[in-house]
Motif scaffolding. Sequence first.
Motif, PDB file in Angstrom:
ATOM      1  N   PRO A 226       7.285 -12.322   5.242  1.00 25.80           N
ATOM      2  CA  PRO A 226       7.589 -11.552   6.451  1.00 25.80           C
ATOM      3  C   PRO A 226       8.288 -10.242   6.087  1.00 25.80           C
ATOM      4  O   PRO A 226       9.130 -10.204   5.187  1.00 25.80           O
ATOM      5  N   ALA A 227       7.924  -9.168   6.796  1.00 29.02           N
ATOM      6  CA  ALA A 227       8.477  -7.853   6.461  1.00 29.02           C
ATOM      7  C   ALA A 227       9.999  -7.835   6.520  1.00 29.02           C
ATOM      8  O   ALA A 227      10.653  -7.153   5.721  1.00 29.02           O
ATOM      9  N   ASP A 228      10.579  -8.594   7.458  1.00 30.68           N
ATOM     10  CA  ASP A 228      12.039  -8.585   7.560  1.00 30.68           C
ATOM     11  C   ASP A 228      12.699  -9.429   6.465  1.00 30.68           C
ATOM     12  O   ASP A 228      13.927  -9.494   6.373  1.00 30.68           O
ATOM     13  N   GLY A 229      11.835 -10.072   5.613  1.00 28.91           N
ATOM     14  CA  GLY A 229      12.392 -10.871   4.532  1.00 28.91           C
ATOM     15  C   GLY A 229      12.134 -10.278   3.148  1.00 28.91           C
ATOM     16  O   GLY A 229      12.480 -10.896   2.138  1.00 28.91           O
ATOM     17  N   TRP A 230      11.514  -9.094   3.102  1.00 32.42           N
ATOM     18  CA  TRP A 230      11.256  -8.469   1.814  1.00 32.42           C
ATOM     19  C   TRP A 230      12.557  -8.118   1.123  1.00 32.42           C
ATOM     20  O   TRP A 230      13.493  -7.624   1.748  1.00 32.42           O
ATOM     21  N   ASN A 231      12.591  -8.339  -0.185  1.00 29.92           N
ATOM     22  CA  ASN A 231      13.821  -8.007  -0.903  1.00 29.92           C
ATOM     23  C   ASN A 231      13.895  -6.503  -1.159  1.00 29.92           C
ATOM     24  O   ASN A 231      12.898  -5.775  -1.076  1.00 29.92           O
ATOM     25  N   ALA A 232      15.085  -6.045  -1.467  1.00 30.07           N
ATOM     26  CA  ALA A 232      15.331  -4.612  -1.618  1.00 30.07           C
ATOM     27  C   ALA A 232      14.480  -4.011  -2.734  1.00 30.07           C
ATOM     28  O   ALA A 232      14.011  -2.871  -2.624  1.00 30.07           O
ATOM     29  N   ARG A 233      14.268  -4.785  -3.808  1.00 33.73           N
ATOM     30  CA  ARG A 233      13.488  -4.257  -4.931  1.00 33.73           C
ATOM     31  C   ARG A 233      12.051  -3.974  -4.513  1.00 33.73           C
ATOM     32  O   ARG A 233      11.465  -2.945  -4.889  1.00 33.73           O
ATOM     33  N   THR A 234      11.455  -4.894  -3.753  1.00 32.25           N
ATOM     34  CA  THR A 234      10.089  -4.702  -3.276  1.00 32.25           C
ATOM     35  C   THR A 234       9.996  -3.476  -2.386  1.00 32.25           C
ATOM     36  O   THR A 234       9.086  -2.652  -2.530  1.00 32.25           O
ATOM     37  N   ILE A 235      10.935  -3.355  -1.471  1.00 27.78           N
ATOM     38  CA  ILE A 235      10.941  -2.211  -0.553  1.00 27.78           C
ATOM     39  C   ILE A 235      11.111  -0.909  -1.324  1.00 27.78           C
ATOM     40  O   ILE A 235      10.419   0.088  -1.058  1.00 27.78           O
ATOM     41  N   ASP A 236      12.017  -0.895  -2.282  1.00 28.61           N
ATOM     42  CA  ASP A 236      12.235   0.321  -3.069  1.00 28.61           C
ATOM     43  C   ASP A 236      10.990   0.693  -3.862  1.00 28.61           C
ATOM     44  O   ASP A 236      10.638   1.878  -3.963  1.00 28.61           O
ATOM     45  N   THR A 237      10.319  -0.306  -4.434  1.00 28.07           N
ATOM     46  CA  THR A 237       9.121  -0.043  -5.236  1.00 28.07           C
ATOM     47  C   THR A 237       8.029   0.590  -4.384  1.00 28.07           C
ATOM     48  O   THR A 237       7.440   1.617  -4.758  1.00 28.07           O
ATOM     49  N   ILE A 238       7.755  -0.023  -3.239  1.00 29.37           N
ATOM     50  CA  ILE A 238       6.710   0.513  -2.366  1.00 29.37           C
ATOM     51  C   ILE A 238       7.138   1.856  -1.792  1.00 29.37           C
ATOM     52  O   ILE A 238       6.360   2.817  -1.745  1.00 29.37           O
ATOM     53  N   GLY A 239       8.401   1.936  -1.380  1.00 34.77           N
ATOM     54  CA  GLY A 239       8.899   3.166  -0.772  1.00 34.77           C
ATOM     55  C   GLY A 239       8.823   4.359  -1.702  1.00 34.77           C
ATOM     56  O   GLY A 239       8.491   5.477  -1.285  1.00 34.77           O
ATOM     57  N   GLU A 240       9.121   4.138  -2.973  1.00 40.26           N
ATOM     58  CA  GLU A 240       9.083   5.239  -3.942  1.00 40.26           C
ATOM     59  C   GLU A 240       7.677   5.824  -4.050  1.00 40.26           C
ATOM     60  O   GLU A 240       7.508   7.052  -4.115  1.00 40.26           O
ATOM     61  N   GLU A 241       6.680   4.955  -4.059  1.00 43.16           N
ATOM     62  CA  GLU A 241       5.305   5.434  -4.195  1.00 43.16           C
ATOM     63  C   GLU A 241       4.812   6.073  -2.903  1.00 43.16           C
ATOM     64  O   GLU A 241       4.099   7.085  -2.940  1.00 43.16           O
TER      65      GLU A 241
END
Length: 345
Positions: A226-241
């Motif tokens: 679930p999107a509200d359960g994504w960890n910070a590392r995953t979000i940062d990785t996708i967000g950076e790209e």
Amino acid sequence: MPGTDVIESVRTVLGELPDLPHLHELPGRGPGSDLIGRGASFLVELPVDLQPSGWRLVDRPGRDLRRALDLLERDLDTLTEHAEGYSGLLKVQAAGVWTLAASLELHNGVAAVSDPGAVRDLAESLLDGLLAHLADVRRRVPGASLLLQLDEPTLPAVLSGRIKTPSGYGMVRRPEESTVESMLATLVEKVGVPVVFHCCASDVPWGLFRRAGAVAVSADLTLLGPADGWNARTIDTIGEELDAGLGLFAGVVRAVAAPAGSSAGNTADQRVAARARARELSDPAASVVGVRTLWQRLGFDPASLAKQVVVTPTCGLAGATDDRARAVLTQVREAGRSLVRDPEV
């Protein structure tokens, strides 16, 4: 797409996805229509044949390759007939070089990815074949602007050294990431059309794809939870790209209906599950709540959502019923339009 009806599949795609149709694939027709069989049919002067263990590189073409080429020709003929007068984006797709290298066997039965020279030959052969294929599609649908999707579902396993030897007890030596990136970048540069990499795995190499020159990455976002359960590392990785300009083909609409569950279970629970399945494709805006949540957590401008995101099924529709496939395509179309109509998160 599901089934074996070429005409119905083309009509469905053109009817449900008027802004971004694609050349279909129908794996249900059997060998030669599958991801690897069709992908290998694009190879130039590297014939393949189907063995009990899978597709293998051979010295001369046989009936399995001829069947794959005949099926592709039939699909192209049908697209030519029904897309007459079409103008706009048209997506075509093929297995990527690293997925082919991990799936095709050499003469000794070992995966081609084990031999750097064989991988280089595959890459050059695939490029030649894709250039010819794209030219053929342009001739058949002259009003189309082509977008190439390269399917690399096996690339994460290649990068992490998880491709097994024929015995099943050992692993093929993994290539250097720089080699993988360089080979992908060369293909993207020379193919002459925008490239989207598709990878339906939980460990998508987002940065590698972006550095290789992809305009977008297509991924099953439900594999991340679930999107509200994504960890910070995953979000940062996708967000950076994404912040670097990478587009996102967001797989958020379940391609195949969730299983109904055991008849021995609680009747009330079964009714709740049945109602949930019925609602699943009734609210397009609900399908993109997770994408909106991601945008909000990244602090991105909501107005960029519709410019950077394409809504897609979670993965291929081959396992769906015809009705389900049509409903899913309708859902992704309307969910995408909801991002345009209401960009605010």
